[in-house]
Design a protein around this motif. Structure first.
Motif, PDB file in Angstrom:
ATOM      1  N   GLN A 163       0.819  -1.210   0.000  1.00 25.19           N
ATOM      2  CA  GLN A 163       0.000   0.000   0.000  1.00 25.19           C
ATOM      3  C   GLN A 163       0.852   1.259   0.000  1.00 25.19           C
ATOM      4  OE1 GLN A 163      -2.512  -0.470   3.391  1.00 25.19           O
ATOM      5  NE2 GLN A 163      -3.934  -1.852   2.348  1.00 25.19           N
ATOM      6  N   GLU A 164       1.916   1.264   0.791  1.00 26.03           N
ATOM      7  CA  GLU A 164       2.810   2.419   0.823  1.00 26.03           C
ATOM      8  C   GLU A 164       3.466   2.649  -0.535  1.00 26.03           C
ATOM      9  OE1 GLU A 164       3.812   4.657   3.211  1.00 26.03           O
ATOM     10  OE2 GLU A 164       2.283   3.921   4.599  1.00 26.03           O
ATOM     11  N   THR A 165       3.860   1.562  -1.190  1.00 22.44           N
ATOM     12  CA  THR A 165       4.480   1.673  -2.509  1.00 22.44           C
ATOM     13  C   THR A 165       3.491   2.236  -3.528  1.00 22.44           C
ATOM     14  OG1 THR A 165       5.885  -0.215  -1.998  1.00 22.44           O
ATOM     15  CG2 THR A 165       5.711   0.406  -4.310  1.00 22.44           C
ATOM     16  N   ALA A 166       2.244   1.776  -3.482  1.00 18.19           N
ATOM     17  CA  ALA A 166       1.223   2.259  -4.408  1.00 18.19           C
ATOM     18  C   ALA A 166       0.925   3.740  -4.170  1.00 18.19           C
ATOM     19  CB  ALA A 166      -0.050   1.426  -4.266  1.00 18.19           C
ATOM     20  N   GLU A 167       0.842   4.143  -2.902  1.00 16.81           N
ATOM     21  CA  GLU A 167       0.589   5.548  -2.598  1.00 16.81           C
ATOM     22  C   GLU A 167       1.767   6.433  -3.025  1.00 16.81           C
ATOM     23  OE1 GLU A 167      -0.426   5.870   1.504  1.00 16.81           O
ATOM     24  OE2 GLU A 167      -2.244   4.672   1.268  1.00 16.81           O
TER      25      GLU A 167
END
Length: 95
Positions: free
Chosen positions: A75-79
């Protein structure tokens, strides 16, 4: 005016951790590339830009496919991808 103090830490990584860190980096790179392709496809087909929140529906359950990174890292990578792509104002990012 408030002054801010920043402390920089130098850390040495031992050679025994290098293979784990390399495999984690590979998995994060796969998530980044997936977000890049998904974003480009969404813009071409539907004409809308995806936010970091929009990626979460497409990455649900992806942590089962990876050995070393979890759902929070995905999720952090996508954000982070959505933020960088928006600031670059491009359909796809290069790296």
């Amino acid at each position: 005016m408030k002054s801010t103090c920043i402390k920089v830490l130098k850390v040495k990584v031992k050679d025994r951790h290098a293979p784990l860190l390399r495999s984690m980096a590979t998995e994060v790179n796969q998530v980044w590339n997936y977000c890049n392709e998904l974003s480009d496809r969404m813009i071409r087909e539907r004409g809308r830009w995806m936010s970091g929140f929009d990626f979460s529906a497409y990455t649900v359950g992806a942590s089962k496919q990876f050995e070393h990174i979890g759902s929070s890292t995905i999720q952090e990578t996508a954000e982070h991808y959505a933020c960088k792509r928006c600031s670059a104002k491009r359909r796809k990012t290069k790296a």
